[in-house]
Design an enzyme around this catalytic site. Structure first.
Site, PDB file in Angstrom:
ATOM      1  N   ALA A  22       0.870  -1.315  -0.040  1.00 32.22           N
ATOM      2  CA  ALA A  22      -0.017  -0.135  -0.130  1.00 32.22           C
ATOM      3  C   ALA A  22       0.849   1.363  -0.019  1.00 32.22           C
ATOM      4  O   ALA A  22       0.399   2.382  -0.617  1.00 32.22           O
ATOM      5  CB  ALA A  22      -0.918   0.029   1.223  1.00 32.22           C
ATOM      6  N   ARG A  72      15.643  -6.655  15.255  1.00 33.77           N
ATOM      7  CA  ARG A  72      15.870  -5.952  16.450  1.00 33.77           C
ATOM      8  C   ARG A  72      17.128  -5.473  16.457  1.00 33.77           C
ATOM      9  O   ARG A  72      18.282  -6.096  16.538  1.00 33.77           O
ATOM     10  CB  ARG A  72      15.539  -6.702  17.541  1.00 33.77           C
ATOM     11  CG  ARG A  72      14.130  -7.526  17.568  1.00 33.77           C
ATOM     12  CD  ARG A  72      13.772  -7.999  18.993  1.00 33.77           C
ATOM     13  NE  ARG A  72      12.820  -8.858  18.822  1.00 33.77           N
ATOM     14  CZ  ARG A  72      11.572  -8.748  18.754  1.00 33.77           C
ATOM     15  NH1 ARG A  72      11.070  -7.551  18.883  1.00 33.77           N
ATOM     16  NH2 ARG A  72      10.676  -9.808  18.523  1.00 33.77           N
ATOM     17  N   ASP A 103       5.988  -1.064  19.707  1.00 33.63           N
ATOM     18  CA  ASP A 103       6.528   0.152  20.112  1.00 33.63           C
ATOM     19  C   ASP A 103       8.190   0.496  20.285  1.00 33.63           C
ATOM     20  O   ASP A 103       8.603   1.563  20.531  1.00 33.63           O
ATOM     21  CB  ASP A 103       6.137   0.308  21.697  1.00 33.63           C
ATOM     22  CG  ASP A 103       6.369  -1.047  22.390  1.00 33.63           C
ATOM     23  OD1 ASP A 103       7.021  -2.034  21.919  1.00 33.63           O
ATOM     24  OD2 ASP A 103       6.581  -0.713  23.928  1.00 33.63           O
ATOM     25  N   GLY A 104       8.809  -0.720  20.385  1.00 34.22           N
ATOM     26  CA  GLY A 104      10.400  -0.618  20.340  1.00 34.22           C
ATOM     27  C   GLY A 104      10.774   0.087  19.194  1.00 34.22           C
ATOM     28  O   GLY A 104      11.799   1.089  19.060  1.00 34.22           O
ATOM     29  N   ASP A 128       1.116  -8.666  19.118  1.00 33.04           N
ATOM     30  CA  ASP A 128       1.012  -8.479  20.178  1.00 33.04           C
ATOM     31  C   ASP A 128      -0.347  -7.492  20.608  1.00 33.04           C
ATOM     32  O   ASP A 128      -0.977  -7.625  21.547  1.00 33.04           O
ATOM     33  CB  ASP A 128       1.833  -7.966  21.001  1.00 33.04           C
ATOM     34  CG  ASP A 128       3.025  -8.980  21.017  1.00 33.04           C
ATOM     35  OD1 ASP A 128       2.819 -10.236  20.665  1.00 33.04           O
ATOM     36  OD2 ASP A 128       4.280  -8.582  21.413  1.00 33.04           O
ATOM     37  N   ASP A 130      -0.339  -4.630  21.356  1.00 33.12           N
ATOM     38  CA  ASP A 130      -0.060  -3.854  22.622  1.00 33.12           C
ATOM     39  C   ASP A 130       0.160  -2.385  22.499  1.00 33.12           C
ATOM     40  O   ASP A 130       1.109  -2.082  23.171  1.00 33.12           O
ATOM     41  CB  ASP A 130       0.968  -4.717  23.454  1.00 33.12           C
ATOM     42  CG  ASP A 130       2.362  -4.725  22.790  1.00 33.12           C
ATOM     43  OD1 ASP A 130       2.223  -4.624  21.509  1.00 33.12           O
ATOM     44  OD2 ASP A 130       3.248  -5.050  23.147  1.00 33.12           O
ATOM     45  N   ARG A 155      -7.894 -29.486  21.283  1.00 29.75           N
ATOM     46  CA  ARG A 155      -9.146 -29.983  21.899  1.00 29.75           C
ATOM     47  C   ARG A 155      -9.490 -31.304  21.799  1.00 29.75           C
ATOM     48  O   ARG A 155     -10.059 -32.229  22.299  1.00 29.75           O
ATOM     49  CB  ARG A 155     -10.165 -29.190  21.850  1.00 29.75           C
ATOM     50  CG  ARG A 155     -11.293 -29.256  22.762  1.00 29.75           C
ATOM     51  CD  ARG A 155     -12.653 -28.328  22.583  1.00 29.75           C
ATOM     52  NE  ARG A 155     -12.222 -27.060  23.155  1.00 29.75           N
ATOM     53  CZ  ARG A 155     -12.363 -26.617  24.513  1.00 29.75           C
ATOM     54  NH1 ARG A 155     -12.802 -27.765  25.199  1.00 29.75           N
ATOM     55  NH2 ARG A 155     -12.268 -25.602  24.872  1.00 29.75           N
ATOM     56  N   GLY A 171       2.411 -12.869  23.127  1.00 30.00           N
ATOM     57  CA  GLY A 171       1.810 -11.618  23.627  1.00 30.00           C
ATOM     58  C   GLY A 171       2.808 -10.753  24.343  1.00 30.00           C
ATOM     59  O   GLY A 171       2.819  -9.697  24.939  1.00 30.00           O
ATOM     60  N   ARG A 172       4.136 -11.308  24.476  1.00 36.34           N
ATOM     61  CA  ARG A 172       5.127 -10.556  25.426  1.00 36.34           C
ATOM     62  C   ARG A 172       4.824 -10.426  26.729  1.00 36.34           C
ATOM     63  O   ARG A 172       4.671 -11.421  27.709  1.00 36.34           O
ATOM     64  CB  ARG A 172       5.667  -9.296  24.635  1.00 36.34           C
ATOM     65  CG  ARG A 172       7.143  -8.890  25.175  1.00 36.34           C
ATOM     66  CD  ARG A 172       7.413  -7.643  24.518  1.00 36.34           C
ATOM     67  NE  ARG A 172       7.736  -7.717  23.103  1.00 36.34           N
ATOM     68  CZ  ARG A 172       8.783  -7.953  22.513  1.00 36.34           C
ATOM     69  NH1 ARG A 172       9.800  -7.845  23.230  1.00 36.34           N
ATOM     70  NH2 ARG A 172       8.612  -7.838  21.228  1.00 36.34           N
ATOM     71  N   GLU A 228       2.577 -16.217  27.354  1.00 35.69           N
ATOM     72  CA  GLU A 228       4.161 -16.569  27.506  1.00 35.69           C
ATOM     73  C   GLU A 228       4.577 -15.439  28.731  1.00 35.69           C
ATOM     74  O   GLU A 228       3.915 -14.591  28.980  1.00 35.69           O
ATOM     75  CB  GLU A 228       4.840 -16.211  26.380  1.00 35.69           C
ATOM     76  CG  GLU A 228       4.559 -14.837  25.903  1.00 35.69           C
ATOM     77  CD  GLU A 228       5.741 -14.540  24.434  1.00 35.69           C
ATOM     78  OE1 GLU A 228       6.597 -15.005  24.147  1.00 35.69           O
ATOM     79  OE2 GLU A 228       4.994 -13.544  23.767  1.00 35.69           O
ATOM     80  N   ARG A 251      -0.809 -31.730  29.733  1.00 34.10           N
ATOM     81  CA  ARG A 251       0.307 -31.570  28.916  1.00 34.10           C
ATOM     82  C   ARG A 251       0.234 -30.027  28.575  1.00 34.10           C
ATOM     83  O   ARG A 251      -0.457 -29.172  28.347  1.00 34.10           O
ATOM     84  CB  ARG A 251       0.085 -32.156  27.689  1.00 34.10           C
ATOM     85  CG  ARG A 251      -0.092 -33.831  27.815  1.00 34.10           C
ATOM     86  CD  ARG A 251       1.340 -34.396  27.848  1.00 34.10           C
ATOM     87  NE  ARG A 251       1.116 -35.814  27.786  1.00 34.10           N
ATOM     88  CZ  ARG A 251       1.240 -36.614  28.880  1.00 34.10           C
ATOM     89  NH1 ARG A 251       1.091 -36.086  29.944  1.00 34.10           N
ATOM     90  NH2 ARG A 251       0.984 -38.021  28.859  1.00 34.10           N
ATOM     91  N   ARG A 260       3.251 -15.954  14.363  1.00 27.36           N
ATOM     92  CA  ARG A 260       3.843 -15.020  13.587  1.00 27.36           C
ATOM     93  C   ARG A 260       3.698 -15.046  12.167  1.00 27.36           C
ATOM     94  O   ARG A 260       3.837 -14.182  11.435  1.00 27.36           O
ATOM     95  CB  ARG A 260       5.342 -14.592  14.178  1.00 27.36           C
ATOM     96  CG  ARG A 260       5.370 -14.018  15.452  1.00 27.36           C
ATOM     97  CD  ARG A 260       6.257 -12.562  15.220  1.00 27.36           C
ATOM     98  NE  ARG A 260       7.586 -12.902  14.934  1.00 27.36           N
ATOM     99  CZ  ARG A 260       8.766 -12.530  15.810  1.00 27.36           C
ATOM    100  NH1 ARG A 260       8.456 -12.448  16.902  1.00 27.36           N
ATOM    101  NH2 ARG A 260       9.826 -12.737  15.328  1.00 27.36           N
TER     102      ARG A 260
HETATM  103  O1  F6P Z   1       6.519  -8.727  19.515  1.00 25.34           O
HETATM  104  C1  F6P Z   1       6.105 -10.130  18.911  1.00 25.34           C
HETATM  105  C2  F6P Z   1       6.398 -11.065  19.664  1.00 25.34           C
HETATM  106  O2  F6P Z   1       6.340 -12.174  18.881  1.00 25.34           O
HETATM  107  C3  F6P Z   1       6.100 -11.394  20.984  1.00 25.34           C
HETATM  108  O3  F6P Z   1       4.609 -11.966  20.857  1.00 25.34           O
HETATM  109  C4  F6P Z   1       7.189 -12.134  21.480  1.00 25.34           C
HETATM  110  O4  F6P Z   1       7.234 -12.224  22.799  1.00 25.34           O
HETATM  111  C5  F6P Z   1       8.387 -11.845  20.856  1.00 25.34           C
HETATM  112  O5  F6P Z   1       8.135 -11.028  19.709  1.00 25.34           O
HETATM  113  C6  F6P Z   1       9.462 -12.909  20.423  1.00 25.34           C
HETATM  114  O6  F6P Z   1      10.603 -12.224  20.029  1.00 25.34           O
HETATM  115  P1  F6P Z   1      11.681 -13.161  19.049  1.00 25.34           P
HETATM  116  O7  F6P Z   1      11.246 -13.272  17.920  1.00 25.34           O
HETATM  117  O8  F6P Z   1      12.824 -11.919  19.261  1.00 25.34           O
HETATM  118  O9  F6P Z   1      12.114 -14.440  19.942  1.00 25.34           O
END
Ligand code: F6P
Length: 332
Positions: A22, A72, A103-104, A128, A130, A155, A171-172, A228, A251, A260
């Protein structure tokens, strides 16, 4: 405006490619040349970029990941890095940089804007969800679908063996995927950071629930969704403790990075397309230091820093329903 650039940064999210598409097509439509830096901010530091044309973004809307790759970039926090990035952007004649990420990545964009006179605009892309100030982030809807598909499958086997399954979702530190996947899969319980209590309380809660349901309907399966990083010793350990305390086999299933990937669902493609086009149009209007977002079908620009200074809340009504249904199911 003659030249725009973009990058994808941090955790990739399904729909990032739709967003890139886009941005490219909208830029070209306005006669703007468009570039993509590869590998997030690393590409900006290493001058690793490519010119993008309509052909570059053909046939990508349905693809997960990001054709620009992501990373990152911890070194980008330093002033020296931001100055190098600014110099590289100026050398290429870029007037606006669009950053698709969480946000990072937005903190990185804000940091860059302290050293660069061009415009910076963030587009919220993370599974996430978030990020404060937008109803949804690009990738979030697909991640819920992916988690849901797996939980539905688990299930089947949980029922066959009348076992407890602990499903760990991503979800970090945010429970959006967890709560929504739990509601949609009719999970027995959900543990998310926003609602978390002490470990002892959480454990007691699960055990009481299982005891109550066992009395009511005999042996049964149980699905517990957990975000997580929530259980200090990890879900494998929690599963062992639950097996021991409830005498029902438990389990763990860690869904992990599968959430992802995959082809973005329609909501993510549409959101990504809207935000991508709107980011270019906002750049043309001179916006800078902002994140583009959608709230109640209204496209908006908000200061980048709000995305990390304010905390996004879970839908309180969804939380209430989850709690009400949970209490109702275990009633004698
Ligand atoms: O921010 C997205 C995310 O997938 C989070 O849900 C997870 O905690 C993190 O990234 C995992 O990061 P990495 O791919 O660096 O292990």
């Amino acid at each position: 405006m003659r030249k725009i650039a973009m990058l994808t940064s941090g955790g990739d999210a399904p729909g990032m490619n739709a967003c890139i598409r886009a941005i490219v097509l909208t830029s070209l439509r306005y006669g703007i040349e468009v570039f993509g830096y590869r590998h997030g901010y690393n590409g900006l530091l290493e001058q690793e970029y490519l010119g993008l044309r309509a052909k570059s973004v053909a046939n990508i809307i349905q693809r997960g990941g990001t054709i620009l790759h992501s990373a990152r970039c911890l070194t980008f926090k330093s002033d020296d890095s931001a100055k190098i990035a600014a110099k590289n952007l100026d050398a290429l004649g870029i007037e606006a940089l669009l950053v698709i990420g969480g946000d990072g990545s937005f903190r990185g964009a804000k940091h860059l804007s302290n050293h660069w006179s061009g415009q910076v605009i963030g587009l919220p892309g993370t599974i996430d969800n978030d990020i404060y100030g937008t109803d949804a982030t690009i990738g979030y809807y697909t991640a819920i679908e992916t988690a849901l598909e797996s939980i539905d499958k688990v299930r089947d086997t949980a029922d066959a063996f009348e076992r407890i399954f602990l499903i760990e979702v991503m979800g970090r530190h945010a429970g959006f995927i967890g709560l929504n996947a739990a509601i949609a899969s009719a999970a027995d319980q959900v543990m998310v950071p926003e609602l978390s209590r002490s470990c002892e309380d959480e454990l007691e809660n699960i055990i009481n629930h299982i005891e109550a349901v066992k009395k009511r309907r005999g042996n049964a399966s149980y699905i517990v969704v957990i975000t997580e990083n929530l259980w200090p010793d990890g879900v494998t350990k929690l599963a062992e403790v639950l097996t021991q305390k409830t005498k029902v086999e438990c389990r763990p299933v860690i869904l992990g990075h599968v959430q992802r990937g995959g082809s973005p669902v329609s909501q993510d493609r549409v959101l990504a397309t809207k935000l991508g086009a709107f980011a270019v149009e906002s750049a043309l209007k001179g916006e800078s230091g902002v994140m583009v977002s959608e709230v109640n079908q209204q496209l908006k620009c908000q200061p980048l820093e709000l995305s990390w200074q304010q905390q996004k809340e879970l839908d309180p009504y969804l939380v209430k329903i989850q709690q009400d249904l949970f209490d109702f199911i275990k009633r004698p």
